[in-house]
Design an enzyme around this catalytic site. Sequence first.
Site, PDB file in Angstrom:
ATOM      1  N   ASP A 127       3.365   9.760   2.673  1.00 38.81           N
ATOM      2  CA  ASP A 127       2.734   9.394   1.403  1.00 38.81           C
ATOM      3  C   ASP A 127       3.633   9.797   0.233  1.00 38.81           C
ATOM      4  OD1 ASP A 127       0.536   8.601   2.859  1.00 38.81           O
ATOM      5  OD2 ASP A 127      -0.568  10.469   2.522  1.00 38.81           O
TER       6      ASP A 127
HETATM    7  N1  URA Z   1      -0.779  12.383   6.934  1.00 38.99           N
HETATM    8  C1  URA Z   1      -1.113  12.150   5.643  1.00 38.99           C
HETATM    9  O1  URA Z   1      -2.263  12.224   5.260  1.00 38.99           O
HETATM   10  N2  URA Z   1      -0.098  11.817   4.807  1.00 38.99           N
HETATM   11  C2  URA Z   1       1.211  11.759   5.160  1.00 38.99           C
HETATM   12  O2  URA Z   1       2.079  11.497   4.346  1.00 38.99           O
HETATM   13  C3  URA Z   1       1.519  12.024   6.507  1.00 38.99           C
HETATM   14  C4  URA Z   1       0.514  12.335   7.359  1.00 38.99           C
END
Ligand code: URA
Length: 256
Positions: free
Chosen positions: A103
């Site tokens: 993310d």
């Molecule tokens: N899980 C999440 O919620 N976000 C990420 O970036 C990776 C794993």
Amino acid sequence: MRLDRYVSQSTGMPRSHATPLIRGGQVTVAGAVVRDPAEQVVPGRDAVTVRGVAVREPGHLLLMMHKPVGVITTTEQGRQPTVMELVPADLRHRDLAPIGRLDKDTTGLLLLTTDGGLNHALTHPRRHVEKAYLAELDCELQPDAEARFLAGLTLEDGTLCKPAGLERLGPLQVRVLLREGRFHQVKRMITACGSTVVSLHRERIGALWLDPALPPGEVRMLRPDEVQLLGIGAGQAPADALQPAASQSETPENDG
Ligand code: URA
């Protein structure tokens, strides 16, 4: 290219290690066991496996990035800064793609490669490559969170997660171990157990740890020993690879 050279370059192991593997019948070329280290292999044409695992073609790039906050994991150019803009200019013309996704607000280990086969192998749900995340929370998790992670918890939209690991490192800090990668998975699993993730950092993919000496926003090539950690038996972290050594630079979806 000689088979022993191909195996050595693809996996990062010295040729002196590749030779006995080949002679011992542990290497196949185009589906057939080949025991002659001098056998000629054509990269891109002949698929090679070592101990049953497909190895990447020599010549491909494999980079480690310490992803900072604020960049999105995509190869598409848009209005937001992307991880591709952090790749050194002299490598940007290569056909690099991130292996999985983090993310925008997640930091940590992100791999990029020109090797589509390796990318597929590391992100394919059936490979079960384990990833480790450190999460800071806004409040303490419910007491039964570990048991629910282990049993495979159900997200708010009804999605059933595979069994996952949860270690409490402090009242507001946990390590999460996942073997699958659903959209915002760590955040949603934590939410399902009563807390909110305030920061998230990926420490490890399979047996490979983020280099603690690599600052956020920096990218470097993987060393041969690190390639070997991923190329052969990726996801089956040997016990001694489960903690980063003091000196080490070692250790199709959202990544969990
Ligand atoms: N899980 C999440 O919620 N976000 C990420 O970036 C990776 C794993």
